[in-house]
Design an enzyme around this catalytic site. Structure first.
Site, PDB file in Angstrom:
ATOM      1  N   SER A   7       0.839  -1.194   0.000  1.00  0.00           N
ATOM      2  CA  SER A   7       0.000   0.000   0.000  1.00  0.00           C
ATOM      3  C   SER A   7       0.874   1.244   0.000  1.00  0.00           C
ATOM      4  CB  SER A   7      -0.913   0.017   1.224  1.00  0.00           C
ATOM      5  OG  SER A   7      -1.566   1.267   1.275  1.00  0.00           O
ATOM      6  N   HIS A  32      -1.113  -1.075  -4.449  1.00  0.00           N
ATOM      7  CA  HIS A  32      -2.418  -0.756  -3.851  1.00  0.00           C
ATOM      8  C   HIS A  32      -2.437   0.746  -3.551  1.00  0.00           C
ATOM      9  CE1 HIS A  32      -6.145  -1.704  -1.680  1.00  0.00           C
ATOM     10  NE2 HIS A  32      -5.755  -0.804  -0.794  1.00  0.00           N
ATOM     11  N   ASP A  34      -4.661   3.951  -2.190  1.00  0.00           N
ATOM     12  CA  ASP A  34      -5.822   4.313  -1.371  1.00  0.00           C
ATOM     13  C   ASP A  34      -6.229   5.757  -1.594  1.00  0.00           C
ATOM     14  OD1 ASP A  34      -6.283   1.905   0.236  1.00  0.00           O
ATOM     15  OD2 ASP A  34      -4.257   2.269   0.976  1.00  0.00           O
ATOM     16  N   MET A  36      -8.848   8.661  -0.564  1.00  0.00           N
ATOM     17  CA  MET A  36      -9.790   9.017   0.512  1.00  0.00           C
ATOM     18  C   MET A  36     -10.276  10.452   0.341  1.00  0.00           C
ATOM     19  SD  MET A  36      -7.628   7.497   3.687  1.00  0.00           S
ATOM     20  CE  MET A  36      -6.819   5.899   3.583  1.00  0.00           C
ATOM     21  N   HIS A  65      -8.142   1.685  -4.674  1.00  0.00           N
ATOM     22  CA  HIS A  65      -9.186   1.473  -3.666  1.00  0.00           C
ATOM     23  C   HIS A  65      -9.814   2.825  -3.348  1.00  0.00           C
ATOM     24  CE1 HIS A  65      -9.956   0.263   0.847  1.00  0.00           C
ATOM     25  NE2 HIS A  65     -11.073   0.506   0.196  1.00  0.00           N
ATOM     26  N   MET A  67     -12.069   5.114  -1.394  1.00  0.00           N
ATOM     27  CA  MET A  67     -12.840   5.333  -0.163  1.00  0.00           C
ATOM     28  C   MET A  67     -13.483   6.705  -0.297  1.00  0.00           C
ATOM     29  SD  MET A  67     -10.037   3.687   2.361  1.00  0.00           S
ATOM     30  CE  MET A  67      -8.844   3.667   1.040  1.00  0.00           C
ATOM     31  N   MET A 136     -12.162  -5.309   4.044  1.00  0.00           N
ATOM     32  CA  MET A 136     -11.445  -4.493   5.024  1.00  0.00           C
ATOM     33  C   MET A 136     -11.300  -5.263   6.330  1.00  0.00           C
ATOM     34  SD  MET A 136     -10.726  -1.889   3.287  1.00  0.00           S
ATOM     35  CE  MET A 136      -9.762  -1.209   4.637  1.00  0.00           C
ATOM     36  N   GLY A 141      -9.389   4.192   6.404  1.00  0.00           N
ATOM     37  CA  GLY A 141      -9.037   5.588   6.646  1.00  0.00           C
ATOM     38  C   GLY A 141      -7.574   5.784   7.017  1.00  0.00           C
ATOM     39  N   PHE A 142      -6.980   4.775   7.627  1.00  0.00           N
ATOM     40  CA  PHE A 142      -5.610   4.940   8.112  1.00  0.00           C
ATOM     41  C   PHE A 142      -4.806   3.651   7.974  1.00  0.00           C
ATOM     42  CE2 PHE A 142      -8.528   7.686  10.348  1.00  0.00           C
ATOM     43  CZ  PHE A 142      -7.929   8.938  10.211  1.00  0.00           C
ATOM     44  N   ASP A 174      -7.348  -6.244   3.318  1.00  0.00           N
ATOM     45  CA  ASP A 174      -6.779  -4.905   3.410  1.00  0.00           C
ATOM     46  C   ASP A 174      -6.835  -4.378   4.845  1.00  0.00           C
ATOM     47  OD1 ASP A 174      -5.781  -2.436   2.864  1.00  0.00           O
ATOM     48  OD2 ASP A 174      -7.510  -1.732   1.697  1.00  0.00           O
ATOM     49  N   GLY A 196       0.775  -2.256   4.072  1.00  0.00           N
ATOM     50  CA  GLY A 196       1.336  -0.913   4.085  1.00  0.00           C
ATOM     51  C   GLY A 196       2.416  -0.794   5.131  1.00  0.00           C
TER      52      GLY A 196
HETATM   53  C1  DX5 Z   1      -6.839   1.679   5.031  1.00  0.00           C
HETATM   54  C2  DX5 Z   1      -6.321   1.380   3.651  1.00  0.00           C
HETATM   55  C3  DX5 Z   1      -5.275   0.351   3.616  1.00  0.00           C
HETATM   56  C4  DX5 Z   1      -4.023   0.696   4.359  1.00  0.00           C
HETATM   57  C5  DX5 Z   1      -3.453  -0.586   4.885  1.00  0.00           C
HETATM   58  O1  DX5 Z   1      -7.932   2.511   4.928  1.00  0.00           O
HETATM   59  O2  DX5 Z   1      -7.383   0.947   2.809  1.00  0.00           O
HETATM   60  O3  DX5 Z   1      -4.973  -0.025   2.280  1.00  0.00           O
HETATM   61  O4  DX5 Z   1      -3.068   1.354   3.585  1.00  0.00           O
HETATM   62  O5  DX5 Z   1      -2.387  -0.265   5.689  1.00  0.00           O
HETATM   63  P1  DX5 Z   1      -1.770  -1.289   6.727  1.00  0.00           P
HETATM   64  O6  DX5 Z   1      -1.248  -2.454   5.965  1.00  0.00           O
HETATM   65  O7  DX5 Z   1      -0.699  -0.460   7.356  1.00  0.00           O
HETATM   66  O8  DX5 Z   1      -2.850  -1.680   7.706  1.00  0.00           O
HETATM   67 ZN    ZN Z   2      -6.849   0.032   0.820  1.00  0.00          ZN
END
Ligand code: DX5
Ligand code: ZN
Length: 217
Positions: A7, A32, A34, A36, A65, A67, A136, A141-142, A174, A196
């Protein structure tokens, strides 16, 4: 062997080119990405110009992805920016079937992301129109959050349904994937692991990707 999708949210944005190159040269399978909007999730990340820039250097599949609310409004823009897979949230799409048809008609693989509290059975009637289920395993979000253990059961339920129907839909997990839990997640039925924090917080991200890959074989 599972596919590994680092990620980019956890990459060093000041040296993005360096991290893109690292992923290109590593055993990773997808990027990947993200996106947001600060409305569907309580955070704002990056958007179209950053994805277009990544596309110029990335040699692997771009797994985007979304969001965001009203993702259908932007599907064409994300195609132009270089997305190969576009995932929309089931919770953001009252007309999900239409969204998935739109994504496929634009020439992308259609993904559906599903939040931890959403029953996985809500995916059953749309599975034949879905190339990837982005399940998920944290609240979106984070990065860097803890894996929600209940996800394991959801993976098993979804995998059984995909197999029963003879579909080729991939299950992507994810959030909170680590060296410690990767094997258990894949044994439950996951096909793709997003990582990530686990990848980018280590001294040698490329080695960590190789380790994740090996653990899931
Ligand atoms: C969260 C994201 C993830 C995030 C995963 O909202 O969709 O893709 O980057 O990060 P880790 O692997 O650090 O949980
Ligand atoms: Zn994601």
């Amino acid at each position: 062997m599972a596919l590994i999708a680092p990620s980019v949210l956890s990459a060093d944005f000041l040296n993005l080119s360096c991290d893109i190159h690292m992923i290109n040269e590593s055993q990773a399978d997808w990027f990947h990405l993200d996106v947001m909007d600060g409305r569907f999730v309580p955070n704002i990340s990056f958007g179209l110009p950053v994805i277009s820039a990544i596309k110029r250097e990335a040699k692997k599949t771009l797994d985007v992805h979304l969001m965001i609310e009203e993702p259908g409004k932007y599907a064409e823009d994300f195609k132009k920016a270089g997305a190969d897979i576009l995932s929309v949230h089931i919770e953001a799409c009252p007309h999900l079937h239409r969204n998935l048809q739109q994504i496929r008609s634009l020439g992308m693989k259609a993904g559906v992301a599903i939040n931890p509290h959403t029953p996985v059975q809500l995916m059953f009637d749309i599975l034949q129109d879905t190339d990837v289920v982005c399940m998920m395993s944290v609240n979106p979000g984070f990065g860097g959050q803890k894996f929600i253990q209940q996800t394991i059961e959801k993976i098993m339920i979804l995998k059984a349904e995909i197999n029963r129907r003879g579909l080729s839909t991939l299950i992507e997990i994810d959030g909170g994937v680590t060296i410690e839990n990767a094997r258990e997640i894949v044994q439950a039925g996951a096909d793709v692991l997003v990582a990530g924090n686990t990848v980018f917080s280590t001294e040698n991200p490329s080695e960590t990707i190789a380790l994740l890959k090996a653990l899931t074989s």
